[in-house]
Scaffold this motif. Structure first.
Motif: not given
Length: 848
Positions: A480-487, A503-507, A600-603
């Protein structure tokens, strides 16, 4: 005045040379060893131990090659058809090789089938060097006169900022390509592979050919440097020195003699002498993890020695304090492991040290850079890969980083149907049918979306995309990587690095890859081999990917380079290679099914579309049956079919997929394929009953015995192999499998089976101790093969393939020359797997 200064300069040069020769002799007698190459102290010569394979053509790892004081400095010794061959120029194929130990010689027979042209090259070891002789049984074919010659190529980075003498006249090896070139008509050019053309002549029907930098009978390379000094005397024809980088940035310095026309028998003869340092011994290499270790884990440094060196009894661990002082805290014995390839290995075990801080290892006069022992050692080693490297690789997007633009929006004109019966480059080809409804060169809609540049090339490889999405989904579900450093904004096609967007980058990366896979299924009907530029002169493009095409869809009603503002007559659009391949379509089904759970919970719309297409792809393959199944594809097809069944079951909970999986998995775990399919079998454990886990246990025990044999094969305990591509991908994926095995069978698979895979990537490997992940660790890969390679730079977070083992015994990973893709090319699937493994190890060490 200039003439006088020149004479003084030349006199000084000869004095330097004579002083050098009095201290460093030319090599002792080169003798053929049991591995069938010429060997002496400080200088070895390979003669077609590594061959041109006819697939990637000139990889700069074939022919006659020199290992000079532990560094491969020369390659490509053979009869070639251009002054400075490019990668896709024709290569000679080895049709016979005779090793004559009695006469200390090797003879190879080489053929250019296209021209029915055969040459014999003999290399003979003498008292202070080698003699290379070229023989022809028939005169040179008329079309090869002025083209065929004997070449030997020297690594530019080994001779940067060094000089040469040719017939006594001095020169300097140019740091940047600047030699003379000529424009010649295409009618004079030797055709390249499958009549492709690396030169974009823009309708002028011409090509560029380099002129020699210098010409003479005797050349001395690096007379001032005893480690690199080479003397070549031609007994027959002139020697010409070329700079291959004038034609291609990955070119080498080439020493060449043309083969005369209308002559048979001996047509070229060179005497080559290499300077060697008396009693030379390679410096020890202390291999260790550049990011350090967790206090509770096993800590091994592996000492690598020249075979002429002798192990000292012990090594020492020092602790580094805030004032810069170091204190000895541990001295331990070196346990000798034995010989692997050409080096001796010993193991320094400092596992007993659980203190935290910064440490240095000392062995003899060698000291490592500082490394940490810390509970946080592995926490921050993957973020650059996810937050920098992957954004840079995003296709169809404008990518910005602070003041820098990595590239504009590329390939808005994607993509044209590749024609049937076509042999392309980089492994792409089309069969007699396209397996689509589209005509050749017709634009297939909907493909200018999502995807990543596969590697240093700007193509989309679908198989690698599936690897990435599956690894990303596994990483998301496990950690569950919630890392977010990218737009990331898909509508604007805009990416901004170091700018969180909530939004988490990996998602968002899973979304980006899924968009491309869904588009292939919707508009083509199945997964495709990939999307790649149509011309070889586009393929080697170095720079901003958005400049490879005009970004306007091809319009056949317009003339070349003509545009109406919305389309153009320039056929620079990428091509889609659309043949349906069973294993690949199953693999896309698996990736799409997995992406559903992450998205499924994002798009929701994209997630449901992905699952729909995954089910359709599964049904298509089940209904239509296998396509294109050679032995490798059959094995891969079984694996991806099983994986698709598993991922579809996880996403739908449909028991039919589970039953299908159970019916086939056990046959897939036979002796020859257990290592291949264990990664799939173990991931099913949480979703199946206890009976499945119990039955799998015996297979896990068998798999463990395979892992244990690796420790017998090499001191690093990882699967190293001799081939055209480094083993890092295999090593990382095996360590990931071992993570799952440890999770479910900890009594069988110890965490060390996981740790040693990552430690290898981070520096505990042969040849050097750099981290193979750019920007991670104190010393890491700073010159690598990405879209950046012409700048001799790196992209933070990129992971390279690692060691290339050149037959029979030479491991190599060059840190000063980026263009060897088998060693230095960043690839998306390796990078995605590295993110998973980094988190897996961090998870494991924190549970010790």
């Amino acid at each position: 005045m200039l003439e006088r200064e020149f004479k003084i300069f030349r006199t000084i040069f000869f004095i330097i040379i004579m002083i050098g020769l009095s201290v460093n002799n030319y090599c002792q007698k080169l003798k053929l060893n049991d591995l069938e190459y010429f060997e002496s102290r400080g200088f070895d010569v390979f003669v077609f131990n590594n061959q041109y394979n006819g697939f990637f053509f000139d990889e700069k790892t074939a022919g006659i090659e020199f290992i000079h004081h532990g560094v491969r400095t020369a390659t490509g010794g053979a009869v070639r058809l251009r002054h400075t061959p490019e990668q896709w120029d024709l290569v000679p194929m080895l049709i016979d090789k005779k090793v004559d130990k009695e006469n200390n010689s090797i003879t190879v027979k080489l053929e250019y089938d296209k021209y029915n042209f055969i040459s014999n090259v003999t290399v003979t070891g003498k008292e202070d060097g080698i003699i290379i002789s070229v023989f022809l049984e028939k005169p040179l074919p008329a079309e090869l006169v002025g083209h065929a010659g004997f070449n030997l190529e020297f690594l530019p980075s080994a001779y940067f900022e060094k000089t040469y003498l040719i017939d006594g006249k001095p020169g300097v090896f140019p740091l940047y390509p600047s030699g003379p070139v000529k424009v010649k008509p295409n009618t004079d050019k030797i055709p390249q592979f499958a009549n492709h053309n690396t030169f974009d002549d823009r309708g002028r029907n011409e090509y560029v050919d380099p002129e020699p930098i210098a010409v003479g009978k005797t050349i001395i390379l690096a007379p001032e440097d005893p480690e690199r000094r080479i003397q070549i005397n031609s007994l027959m024809n002139d020697i010409m020195l070329f700079d291959g980088r004038n034609v291609a940035q990955n070119g080498w310095f080439v020493v060449r003699s043309l083969i005369p026309e209308n002559k048979t028998g001996k047509v070229v003869e060179w005497i080559i002498k290499a300077s060697t340092i008396n009693n030379w011994v390679r410096q020890p290499n202390i291999a260790y993890s550049q990011v350090g270790y967790h206090p509770a884990q096993k800590k091994l440094a592996i000492i690598e020695l020249d075979k002429n060196d002798t192990f000292k009894n012990d090594a020492t661990l020092y602790k580094l304090y805030p004032d810069g002082e170091t204190k000895k805290i541990f001295t331990g014995n070196i346990v000798q492991w034995g010989i692997f390839l050409r080096y001796k290995y010993g193991i320094f075990d400092f596992s007993s040290i659980t203190d935290t801080g910064l440490f240095i290892i000392e062995y003899e006069t060698q000291k490592t850079k500082p490394f940490m022992i810390s509970k946080h050692a592995y926490e921050n080693i993957w973020q650059q890969t996810l937050g920098i490297w992957f954004p840079v690789q995003m296709d169809h997007m404008f990518v910005n980083e602070a003041y820098r633009v990595w590239h504009g929006v590329p390939y808005k004109d994607d993509a044209l149907q590749a024609p049937p019966n076509h042999i392309h480059f980089d492994g792409y080809k089309m069969e007699s049918t396209t397996d689509t409804k589209y005509k050749p060169y017709e634009r297939i809609p909907g493909l200018a979306v999502g995807g990543w540049f596969d590697a240093g090339d700007f193509d989309i490889q679908t198989g690698s995309h599936c690897d990435v999405i599956l690894n990303f989904v596994d990483t998301w579900e496990q950690f569950k990587l919630n890392y977010d450093q990218t737009y990331i904004d898909q509508k604007q096609r805009y990416v901004d690095i170091h700018r969180p967007d909530g939004i988490p980058d990996i998602i968002q990366q899973i979304e980006h890859g899924t968009l491309q896979l869904v588009a292939q299924q919707k508009y083509i009907g199945h997964a495709v081999r990939g999307i790649i530029v149509g011309n070889l002169h586009q393929y080697h493009h170095l720079g901003d990917a958005s400049t490879v095409t005009d970004n306007l869809p091809y319009n056949p009603s317009l003339k070349p380079y003509e545009t109406d503002g919305k389309s153009s007559g320039t056929m620079d659009d990428r091509w889609v290679f659309t043949n349906r391949v069973t294993w690949l379509n199953y693999y896309a089904s698996a990736a799409l099914a997995a992406s559903y759970r992450a998205l499924k919970d994002y798009n929701k719309d994209l997630a449901e579309e992905a699952l729909t297409e995954a089910i359709k792809a599964w049904k298509k393959e089940q209904l239509e049956g296998p396509r294109k199944l050679n032995i490798w594809e059959e094995r891969r097809g079984t694996s991806t079919e099983l994986l698709a069944a598993l991922e579809l079951f996880k996403s739908t909970n449909d028991e039919s997929y589970k039953k299908y999986f159970i019916n086939k998995i056990w046959d897939a775990l036979n002796d020859s394929t257990i290592a291949w399919n264990m990664s799939i079998a173990i991931k099913a454990v949480p979703y199946f009953d206890k009976e499945y886990k119990t039955k799998l246990k015996s297979y896990v025990e068998k798999y463990k015995s395979i892992m244990d044999k690796l420790l017998e094969n090499n001191p690093f305990g990882v699967p190293l192999q001799t081939r055209g591509w480094g083993a890092n991908s295999v090593i990382i994926n095996q360590a990931i499998t071992n993570y799952y095995l440890n999770k479910h069978y900890p009594e069988i698979i110890d965490p060390e089976y996981v740790f040693r895979g990552l430690n290898y990537i981070l520096g505990c490997h042969p040849y050097s101790n750099i981290s193979f992940v750019s920007g991670v660790g104190v010393q890491s890969k700073k010159i690598a093969y990405g879209g950046n390679r012409a700048d001799f730079s790196f992209i933070a977070g990129g992971v390279v393939p690692g060691l290339l083992i050149l037959k029979p015994d030479f491991p190599e990973n060059k840190e000063d020359w980026p263009f060897l893709w088998g060693e230095n090319e960043y690839v998306i699937n390796i990078c995605a797997a590295y993110i998973f493994l980094s988190n897996a190890v961090n998870n494991l060490v924190n549970s010790l």
